[in-house]
Design a protein around this motif. Sequence first.
Motif, PDB file in Angstrom:
ATOM      1  N   TYR A  30      18.631  61.481  44.898  1.00 45.33           N
ATOM      2  CA  TYR A  30      17.999  61.887  43.650  1.00 45.33           C
ATOM      3  C   TYR A  30      16.500  62.121  43.794  1.00 45.33           C
ATOM      4  O   TYR A  30      15.872  62.684  42.915  1.00 45.33           O
ATOM      5  N   GLY A  31      15.909  61.682  44.874  1.00 46.39           N
ATOM      6  CA  GLY A  31      14.469  61.834  45.066  1.00 46.39           C
ATOM      7  C   GLY A  31      13.716  60.713  44.381  1.00 46.39           C
ATOM      8  O   GLY A  31      14.272  59.905  43.632  1.00 46.39           O
ATOM      9  N   GLY A  32      12.433  60.645  44.644  1.00 44.62           N
ATOM     10  CA  GLY A  32      11.610  59.622  44.015  1.00 44.62           C
ATOM     11  C   GLY A  32      11.475  58.386  44.870  1.00 44.62           C
ATOM     12  O   GLY A  32      12.058  58.276  45.950  1.00 44.62           O
ATOM     13  N   GLU A  33      10.700  57.467  44.376  1.00 39.31           N
ATOM     14  CA  GLU A  33      10.432  56.231  45.097  1.00 39.31           C
ATOM     15  C   GLU A  33      10.575  55.063  44.135  1.00 39.31           C
ATOM     16  O   GLU A  33      10.482  55.215  42.925  1.00 39.31           O
ATOM     17  N   SER A  34      10.769  53.890  44.688  1.00 40.18           N
ATOM     18  CA  SER A  34      10.830  52.697  43.855  1.00 40.18           C
ATOM     19  C   SER A  34       9.414  52.333  43.393  1.00 40.18           C
ATOM     20  O   SER A  34       8.425  52.837  43.914  1.00 40.18           O
ATOM     21  N   GLU A  35       9.320  51.460  42.403  1.00 41.15           N
ATOM     22  CA  GLU A  35       8.013  51.073  41.870  1.00 41.15           C
ATOM     23  C   GLU A  35       7.156  50.383  42.928  1.00 41.15           C
ATOM     24  O   GLU A  35       5.959  50.607  43.024  1.00 41.15           O
ATOM     25  N   PHE A  36       7.784  49.542  43.728  1.00 38.41           N
ATOM     26  CA  PHE A  36       7.052  48.829  44.769  1.00 38.41           C
ATOM     27  C   PHE A  36       6.484  49.796  45.803  1.00 38.41           C
ATOM     28  O   PHE A  36       5.353  49.651  46.254  1.00 38.41           O
ATOM     29  N   GLN A  37       7.265  50.803  46.149  1.00 37.19           N
ATOM     30  CA  GLN A  37       6.806  51.792  47.120  1.00 37.19           C
ATOM     31  C   GLN A  37       5.650  52.616  46.540  1.00 37.19           C
ATOM     32  O   GLN A  37       4.704  52.957  47.251  1.00 37.19           O
ATOM     33  N   GLN A  38       5.698  52.922  45.253  1.00 35.88           N
ATOM     34  CA  GLN A  38       4.604  53.641  44.608  1.00 35.88           C
ATOM     35  C   GLN A  38       3.329  52.806  44.588  1.00 35.88           C
ATOM     36  O   GLN A  38       2.233  53.328  44.811  1.00 35.88           O
ATOM     37  N   ILE A  39       3.444  51.511  44.350  1.00 37.15           N
ATOM     38  CA  ILE A  39       2.277  50.621  44.352  1.00 37.15           C
ATOM     39  C   ILE A  39       1.681  50.541  45.749  1.00 37.15           C
ATOM     40  O   ILE A  39       0.456  50.583  45.919  1.00 37.15           O
ATOM     41  N   LEU A  40       2.528  50.450  46.769  1.00 38.83           N
ATOM     42  CA  LEU A  40       2.036  50.413  48.142  1.00 38.83           C
ATOM     43  C   LEU A  40       1.336  51.719  48.522  1.00 38.83           C
ATOM     44  O   LEU A  40       0.289  51.699  49.177  1.00 38.83           O
ATOM     45  N   ASN A  41       1.894  52.844  48.103  1.00 34.32           N
ATOM     46  CA  ASN A  41       1.257  54.132  48.387  1.00 34.32           C
ATOM     47  C   ASN A  41      -0.101  54.231  47.692  1.00 34.32           C
ATOM     48  O   ASN A  41      -1.063  54.734  48.265  1.00 34.32           O
ATOM     49  N   PHE A  42      -0.189  53.763  46.444  1.00 29.67           N
ATOM     50  CA  PHE A  42      -1.450  53.793  45.719  1.00 29.67           C
ATOM     51  C   PHE A  42      -2.483  52.897  46.400  1.00 29.67           C
ATOM     52  O   PHE A  42      -3.638  53.289  46.568  1.00 29.67           O
ATOM     53  N   ALA A  43      -2.067  51.697  46.806  1.00 31.32           N
ATOM     54  CA  ALA A  43      -2.994  50.775  47.479  1.00 31.32           C
ATOM     55  C   ALA A  43      -3.470  51.355  48.804  1.00 31.32           C
ATOM     56  O   ALA A  43      -4.657  51.246  49.141  1.00 31.32           O
ATOM     57  N   TYR A  44      -2.585  51.995  49.538  1.00 24.83           N
ATOM     58  CA  TYR A  44      -2.965  52.621  50.809  1.00 24.83           C
ATOM     59  C   TYR A  44      -3.970  53.748  50.581  1.00 24.83           C
ATOM     60  O   TYR A  44      -4.971  53.849  51.288  1.00 24.83           O
ATOM     61  N   ASN A  45      -3.714  54.593  49.592  1.00 21.81           N
ATOM     62  CA  ASN A  45      -4.636  55.700  49.304  1.00 21.81           C
ATOM     63  C   ASN A  45      -5.980  55.188  48.791  1.00 21.81           C
ATOM     64  O   ASN A  45      -7.026  55.752  49.121  1.00 21.81           O
ATOM     65  N   LEU A  46      -5.983  54.131  47.984  1.00 18.53           N
ATOM     66  CA  LEU A  46      -7.227  53.557  47.490  1.00 18.53           C
ATOM     67  C   LEU A  46      -8.035  52.959  48.645  1.00 18.53           C
ATOM     68  O   LEU A  46      -9.250  53.166  48.731  1.00 18.53           O
ATOM     69  N   LEU A  47      -7.370  52.242  49.534  1.00 16.84           N
ATOM     70  CA  LEU A  47      -8.048  51.676  50.694  1.00 16.84           C
ATOM     71  C   LEU A  47      -8.616  52.780  51.580  1.00 16.84           C
ATOM     72  O   LEU A  47      -9.747  52.673  52.070  1.00 16.84           O
ATOM     73  N   ASN A  48      -7.867  53.840  51.765  1.00 15.53           N
ATOM     74  CA  ASN A  48      -8.335  54.975  52.557  1.00 15.53           C
ATOM     75  C   ASN A  48      -9.572  55.608  51.920  1.00 15.53           C
ATOM     76  O   ASN A  48     -10.532  55.946  52.614  1.00 15.53           O
TER      77      ASN A  48
END
Length: 81
Positions: A30-48
């Motif tokens: 169906y596509g998409g990501e879980s909420e936890f994966q979205q939070i990890l992606n956001f934290a990674y991009n913010l740290l970057n």
Amino acid sequence: MAKIIINDLSSGDLDSYLTEVNELDSLSIYGGESEFQQILNFAYNLLNFVLSAYAIYNISSIAKSFKITRNKTTRSVFSLF
């Protein structure tokens, strides 16, 4: 995951296949990501972003430290008046 041809499935097979899919496979279907994966992606991009801004700040500080100031040794004709 095996290749599935929709034309070969009957309506009963299609329903049973979709209900037996686990959460990880359903994200692939169906596509998409879980909420936890979205939070990890956001934290990674913010740290970057923060590390990039810090690196730019430090590079500009180093570049400013090499700035050479020139002493004015020549006089203008207009400074005599």
